[in-house]
Design a protein around this motif. Structure first.
Motif, mmCIF file in Angstrom:
data_model
loop_
_atom_site.group_PDB
_atom_site.id
_atom_site.type_symbol
_atom_site.label_atom_id
_atom_site.label_comp_id
_atom_site.label_asym_id
_atom_site.label_seq_id
_atom_site.Cartn_x
_atom_site.Cartn_y
_atom_site.Cartn_z
ATOM 1 N N GLU A 1 6.091 6.621 -1.535
ATOM 2 C CA GLU A 1 6.663 5.560 -0.718
ATOM 3 C C GLU A 1 5.586 4.526 -0.440
ATOM 4 N N TYR A 2 5.943 3.249 -0.640
ATOM 5 C CA TYR A 2 5.021 2.137 -0.413
ATOM 6 C C TYR A 2 5.556 1.252 0.705
ATOM 7 N N GLU A 3 4.656 0.510 1.327
ATOM 8 C CA GLU A 3 5.055 -0.464 2.341
ATOM 9 C C GLU A 3 4.473 -1.828 2.016
ATOM 10 N N LEU A 4 5.271 -2.841 2.323
ATOM 11 C CA LEU A 4 4.783 -4.209 2.261
ATOM 12 C C LEU A 4 3.949 -4.445 3.512
ATOM 13 N N GLU A 5 2.645 -4.510 3.325
ATOM 14 C CA GLU A 5 1.730 -4.588 4.467
ATOM 15 C C GLU A 5 1.522 -6.026 4.936
ATOM 16 N N GLU B 1 0.846 -1.186 0.000
ATOM 17 C CA GLU B 1 0.000 0.000 0.000
ATOM 18 C C GLU B 1 0.883 1.237 0.000
ATOM 19 N N SER B 2 0.361 2.299 -0.599
ATOM 20 C CA SER B 2 1.088 3.568 -0.565
ATOM 21 C C SER B 2 0.902 4.201 0.798
ATOM 22 N N VAL B 3 1.994 4.721 1.363
ATOM 23 C CA VAL B 3 1.930 5.249 2.734
ATOM 24 C C VAL B 3 2.309 6.722 2.819
ATOM 25 N N ARG B 4 3.087 7.205 1.853
ATOM 26 C CA ARG B 4 3.492 8.607 1.907
ATOM 27 C C ARG B 4 3.639 9.168 0.501
#
Length: 1357
Positions: free
Chosen positions: A916-920, A893-896
């Motif tokens: 910036e994306y995170e592996l959720e 998901e995109s986080v920033r």
């Protein structure tokens, strides 16, 4: 692992890690280690151990701790107390990835050390535990654990980022201004810094930046004739480049194709490289190089999946029925063509053929025999098409009669009745005898006598049971048959000669497994009848190649143990060089005249040859070698003792020819020779040459150490090792005879032996023809577009790629090959497979693949922040949308980012667009089937959790392939059937791909890497409940991402909450979405809960929605679902979102939700939607509004009025997907979701089908999944509806107008008077939110539920 731990004192520094690793790894393996560290391959493993430790949980305030059978302590001094009481507690579950110290004693208590590797405390306690482990006091297990982990995110690689050029036919861009990031670089100019230094030159700098960008990246449209040969022109451009630059040119052209006119992800690729490297280096050290090495690697030497069966034609088997001749089966058809007659699933065909044979080998006195015979009687009395045979294994000593032994008594009574009547009647008599035995008691002679006297009062008991009885038929034959088949301890049940596993002999399981086997083998016979087209019977299988005289479970077991013969000669067992293994394993050339050929099968016999059991094992091996095909075998002995006999045997093997050695060892193996030696006979009578007195005899000591440390055998234990596979240790008294050697040899020859032999024999031939081959290879390479030759004299990988240079695959392949070229020595050939006569631009996207061969550093030698994807010097005019191309198991998901990643227009951006994306989550996927029907148990529910929190996430099983998916993080998880109806109706019968042993009560799944985890479940119905659809009238709780009030705080009845579902992507549609929500809130009095698809929401929306929920008092939940890998993938983001609107309605929402309303983001609601929820659908699963017909000027655009749609709809209306109501209860009951996915899978293969996916699919399925047409006033759209009907509209949809193509934002302001008021109200609320955020006042999130994640940051630009 353990060498690394003990040698390393400081591995926080990267170069120290490599320095320590270089002592155990080859240069190639060192490169692969760097690659794995760059990929962060083991970050998931580290996090998994953190989760396992957290589930213990750790004692407070402890930097490390010990766990002993569930009890924990931080103090080493307390360990002794815990060990003393450890036997009172059950042992902990050890995972496959656990690090168990090699010298540990598995019989002793398990001590798990949770500690951070490299710290002083760890090293001190590790040494103490090693001492205990080597003393045999404990089993030592180490799990890496950090008491205070860093909160810094880990940057990942191994994914792709795509900037796709978006269609601007309908403008969908928000006019809200975004504050730019200060960093801005174009062709080396830092414009952000320049604007700070020269604020008076802002306009000039803007013009310079624009010129630099546009001068190199102008996108001029191409004519159709220019497009036709674009693929060939690209290939020619690549070919024209020098070989060393060709891959870079290919990468540049494919990834930036619009301005220049699926393959495995690295985590999986790394495993392939690592495994191949070990084998290649081992073969290379053998002298197998070049083409011969790669020919060996290409051989298919996987273990055979064939099931071996014993021959059941033995006269020792007493058959109680015969389907082909018994009169009770006369009414059944006898033609095998009946196998092809259609029946309902799970129906067993009754045919007068002995297709299915069940043999029970039992000891009549065993406590389980009665239960097994009861199952056989049930099959017989219920006319199951099963021939049943009995083998009674009893005491065969002539001195024991039926008056002393109940087993002998029962056998003699059975034989007596069989002679007087028939086998069937004799079987009924046996059942009568067991009916006399009370539960828990054993069979006694009195039970047999009482039934015999009652049924045959005129017979003298002594004549039947006594010492002179004439009814001993099969007594010795049965015992001999049982021992000869080697099927294992009694009782044994054979189905068509194949033994069932011990855990399948429970009466309930046996019935189910047998029925399943009947269905399974029926399909095999069906195939045979269909293909052969002639009468067939069991005979075609009973003489098959898999029928053997003896079965040895050790040989046939699926879990096989092998010696690692490819390991480098470094580390703990460095005194065993690779040559030592290979001299015994497969000597390709021998100096002796009778040994000058290759033998594909090698037997190592391990044992104490001073013991009769060891000599017998060696003797049977020699007899098998003499009796078999002599040239197939190579025989060697590893001596697990140090005596005169052992030395003599080893010396004979080392110094004599094969025939002389065999003759000598045969003599030594005989018992009379052994006794003579024990009596003092001189061993020198058996002359074996000088080797006996030479220092080489000291090598026998190495044999003993090798047995202890490598083979893990205790002194004197026996084993057989064939071609590296270990069979053993053999138990005392366990027989391994010539038939076992024959079976083992057959399996090895079929899988690997003959194939490897054929390749080894050609090595010399290839060496002789090397020059000719080199010429042929050069001729072959003339046709390759890209050729990179390997370094001479080193192990190399042979890599062949075939690709069209202007495809999405080429965008990913080129950077991957560039990284591989830096990692490994490879012989690369890339063939260009170009397409001709293109009519459209083949690639409409820019692409970056984030992958680095090793970790990078900054100028001050510190670790770089991480790999990122950069798009530099991009064209300004196109409208872009950003997509991530990640491994199948990743949920990101995109986080920033403050930017609209769905609508990136660089002309309006002064600086750099950054995201910036995170592996959720990592995805756990699986497939589930019912063992009885073979069909998926649709609606069955699974839960995933831990021991402390049993239910964290849940899911349901689809009818499509029995598929299910669950979101998880690295760690150890427990998978269960949900308590309630799922658990009441079903139980888990077997599972594959999990980390639990088959007999475990709980199913443990460990996620410790970034690769896909796919498991398989077989379930069966519980005996007390019937099997039917689990979903019927079922409501259950659900856990997810919940906003508003917490689930447990919601006391309202579900009917009092109105559930509204919507999707949005991009800032404009999120703006529309907030306005739609506000319009619903203004007109609906019922409490509301909004459901949003999380996959494509921006960080800004996810941050703001909790604040809005609190202000307007509504609930919300973010739902997400990963598009299944087996379902045809869409590539365009818009079509993916359309798919989520219709394809996953049955799995997106909890079962507690009975009805859901879908409202498009760009709608305005003018009525209470409770009326729509309560609308009577007349039994249909969903209701849609038909398209308006009243605006006559749009008739030319109504495609559904003619052609395919007119004929398919057959007078029905074509419905719009902007607003619909779904009765989820009915939707699931009729499997509407499964039907829609099935139809989609078929239609979506055609790129011209399903143009409007979310609309076309339900309208196409209108005959199978009916649609209730809603009244027209429920949806008014200016494009299709006339102005006069607007005043009756309950909702207004901002449909695209194909005639005017008016921008959506402009249309909203013009068509809907209240839209701007709603927009201003939301803007004011958002400004208030930003103000509170900037001033430090926390925005209340109202109990939003989230879970702890491992996160990887993906900076994109």
């Amino acid at each position: 692992f353990w060498n690394f731990i003990e040698a390393s004192s400081d591995y926080s520094a990267y170069h120290e890690i490599l320095k320590v690793a270089s002592q155990s790894l080859s240069p190639l393996q060192q490169n692969l280690l760097k690659f794995s560290l760059s990929l962060r391959s083991y970050s998931a493993t580290v996090q998994a151990f953190q989760q396992i430790a957290a589930d213990e949980p750790p004692p407070k305030g402890c930097p490390l701790f010990f766990a002993v059978h569930g009890e924990k302590t931080c103090e080493y001094d307390s360990l002794g107390t815990l060990l003393k009481t450890a036997s009172e507690r059950s042992k902990p579950f050890l995972f496959k990835g656990d690090h168990t110290y090699p010298a540990s004693n598995p019989e002793r208590p398990v001590v798990i050390l949770y500690a951070e590797i490299g710290t002083e405390d760890f090293y001190r306690f590790h040494k103490l535990l090693v001492i205990k482990a080597e003393a045999g006091e404990i089993t030592y297990v180490l799990r890496h654990y950090i008491a205070n982990p860093s909160k810094e995110k880990v940057y990942l690689s191994g994914y792709g980022v795509e900037l796709a050029i978006k269609s601007t036919e309908y403008k969908a861009k928000d006019d809200t201004q975004v504050k730019d990031d200060p960093i801005d670089e174009v062709q080396g100019f830092l414009f952000g810094k320049l604007r700070q230094l020269y604020p008076d030159l802002t306009e000039e700098l803007k013009e310079l930046r624009k010129h630099l960008v546009e001068s190199t990246n102008e996108m001029a449209p191409l004519k159709v004739w220019q497009l036709q040969d674009l693929s060939f022109q690209t290939a020619a451009r690549i070919l024209a480049a020098p070989p060393v630059d060709a891959l870079m040119v290919m990468k540049d052209l494919s990834q930036n194709f619009p301005t220049k006119i699926f393959f495995s992800f690295p985590s999986s690729l790394f495993d392939v490289l690592r495994n191949e490297a070990r084998v290649m280096e081992g073969l290379h050290s053998l002298g197998i190089e070049g083409l011969s090495l790669h020919n060996v690697l290409k051989l298919n030497i996987q273990p055979s999946d064939s099931d071996y069966a014993v021959d059941i034609r033995s006269p020792a088997i007493s058959w109680i029925n015969n389907l082909e001749v018994d009169s009770r089966y006369n009414s059944w058809p006898s033609s095998v063509q009946e196998l092809l007659r259609p029946t309902f699933p799970g129906v067993i065909r009754q045919i007068r053929k002995n297709f299915h044979n069940l043999v029970l080998i039992v000891d009549p006195t065993h406590e389980t025999t009665a239960e097994l015979l009861n199952v056989a009687e049930m099959f017989f009395s219920n006319h199951i098409p099963l021939r049943i045979g009995l083998v009674f294994v009893v005491n065969d000593c002539d001195d024991v009669d039926g008056l002393q032994d109940p087993g002998v008594a029962l056998l003699r009574v059975y034989n007596y009745v069989a002679q007087e009547m028939d086998n069937n009647y004799a079987f009924q008599t046996v059942m009568s005898i067991y009916n006399k035995v009370k539960t828990g008691d054993q069979l006694k002679v009195e039970h047999v006598v009482s039934v015999l006297e009652k049924q045959y009062p005129y017979v003298e008991v002594n004549s039947v049971l006594g010492i002179d009885s004439a009814y001993d038929q099969n007594r010795k034959a049965a015992k001999s048959y049982y021992e000869q088949t080697g099927v294992g301890p009694l009782p044994v049940v054979l189905f068509n000669g194949m033994p069932f596993q011990k855990d399948q002999l429970d009466p309930d399981d046996l019935e189910m497994v047998t029925m399943h086997k009947i269905l399974e083998t029926t399909s095999i016979f069906q195939r045979a009848v269909y293909l052969v087209g002639a009468e067939c019977s069991w005979g075609f299988r009973e003489k098959g190649p898999n029928v053997v005289p003896r079965i040895n479970s050790r040989i046939l077991m699926a879990d096989r143990e092998y010696l690692d013969l490819t390991a480098m000669s470094k580390g703990r067992f460095s005194f065993f060089p690779l040559k030592f293994h290979l001299q015994l394993f497969l000597p390709p050339f021998c100096s002796s005249t009778d040994d000058s050929f290759v033998r594909p099968v090698t037997f190592w016999i391990v044992g104490d040859f001073d013991k009769p059991s060891g000599r017998q094992l060696l003797y049977d091996a020699i007899k098998h070698q003499v009796g078999g095909i002599f040239h197939l075998h190579h025989l060697a002995a590893i001596i697990n003792s140090n005596t005169v006999v052992a030395k003599a045997i080893w010396a004979a093997l080392q110094t004599q020819t094969s025939n002389n050695a065999k003759n000598f060892i045969t003599k030594m193996a005989k018992e009379e020779i052994a006794k003579a030696l024990e009596a003092g006979a001189d061993i020198l009578e058996f002359a074996v040459g000088e080797a006996f007195e030479s220092p080489k005899v000291d090598f026998i000591l190495s044999h003993a150490i090798y047995c202890r440390d490598v083979l893990k055998l205790k002194k004197g234990q026996r084993a057989v090792i064939s071609n590296g596979r270990i069979i053993g240790p053999l138990e005392d008294g366990e027989m391994f005879n010539q038939d076992d050697f024959h079976l083992l040899e057959n399996i090895i020859l079929k899988t690997s032996g003959q194939k490897i032999k054929s390749q080894i024999q050609w090595v010399v031939f290839f060496l002789c023809l090397f020059n000719l081959f080199d010429s042929l290879k050069f001729f072959f390479l003339l046709f390759s577009a890209i050729k990179l030759r390997p370094k001479e004299g080193e192990t190399y990988f042979d890599v062949v790629a075939i690709v069209d240079p202007v495809t999405r695959d080429a965008q990913r392949l080129a950077p991957l090959l560039l990284v591989l070229n830096q990692l490994i020595n490879m012989n690369l050939r890339v063939f260009m497979n170009c397409q001709s006569k293109l009519s459209d631009m083949p690639l409409k996207s820019f692409y970056r693949y984030v992958l680095e061969p090793e970790i990078s550093f900054t100028a001050d030698n510190s670790f770089a922040s991480g790999p990122i994807a950069k798009f530099l010097d991009m064209p300004q005019s196109p409208l872009f949308t950003l997509n991530l191309n990640t491994p199948e198991s990743w949920m990101v998901e995109s986080v920033r980012t403050p930017y609209d990643l769905d609508n990136i227009y660089l002309e309006e951006v002064d600086n750099v667009v950054a995201a910036e994306y995170e592996l959720e989550y990592l995805l756990l996927e699986g497939h589930c089937y019912d063992i009885t029907t073979g069909q998926p148990p649709r609606g069955l529910q699974f839960t995933l959790g831990t021991s402390t929190n049993p239910v964290i996430v849940d899911t349901i099983v689809m009818a499509n392939l029995g598929y299910f998916q669950l979101k998880a993080n690295p760690g150890a998880w427990t998978l269960r059937l949900r308590k309630g109806r799922s658990e009441d109706i079903y139980r888990i019968y077997s599972h594959d791909g999990t980390d639990s042993p088959p007999e475990a009560d709980e199913v443990i799944v460990v996620l410790n890497n970034f690769k896909s985890k796919i498991i398989k479940f077989i379930v069966c119905c519980t005996p007390s409940r019937p099997c039917y659809l689990v979903f019927h009238e079922y409501v259950c709780p659900f856990r997810g991402f919940t906003g508003g009030q917490k689930n447990e705080d919601v006391k309202q009845d579900k009917d009092d909450v109105l559930n509204i579902f919507s999707v949005a992507s991009g800032h404009l549609y999120e703006r529309f979405l907030r306005i739609m929500m506000l319009s619903v809130l203004k007109h609906t009095k019922t409490p509301l809960k909004f459901w949003f698809l999380k996959n494509y929401l921006s960080p800004m929306f996810k941050e703001f929605i909790p604040y809005m929920a609190k202000k307007y008092n509504f609930q919300y939940e973010l739902v997400q679902y990963k598009w299944p890998r087996w379902l045809h993938q869409q590539t365009e983001k818009q079509r993916i979102i359309w798919g989520y609107k219709i394809l996953f309605l049955d799995v997106l929402f909890p079962l507690a939700v009975d009805k859901i309303l879908f409202v498009d983001a760009d709608q305005i609601v003018r009525t209470d939607l409770k009326e729509l929820r309560d609308f009577n659908l007349d039994g249909a699963p969903y209701g849609y509004t038909p398209f308006c017909d009243s605006r006559r000027e749009m008739d030319g655009y109504r495609f559904w009025k003619s052609g395919y749609w007119a004929s398919h709809l057959a007078g029905r209306k074509y419905h719009i997907s902007a607003l619909y109501v779904v009765d989820l209860k009915k939707f699931r009951k009729i499997a509407a979701g499964d039907r829609l996915r099935g139809q989609y899978q078929g239609l979506s293969q055609d790129p011209n089908s399903l143009s409007n996916l979310d609309q076309d699919l339900p309208n196409n399925m209108i005959h199978q999944v009916p649609i209730k047409s809603l009244p027209q006033e429920w949806l008014w759209c200016e494009t299709w509806c006339d102005d006069s009907s607007k005043k009756r509209a309950k909702t207004i949809d901002l449909c695209n107008n194909p005639m005017t193509k008016e921008p959506k934002l402009q249309a909203a302001m013009r068509i809907v008077p209240e839209w701007q008021d709603y927009d201003q109200e939301i803007k004011q609320l958002h400004n208030l939110f930003q103000k509170e955020k900037e001033t430090g006042t926390p925005a209340q999130t109202s109990g939003q539920h989230t879970q702890g994640n491992i996160s990887g940051c993906f900076p994109i630009f």
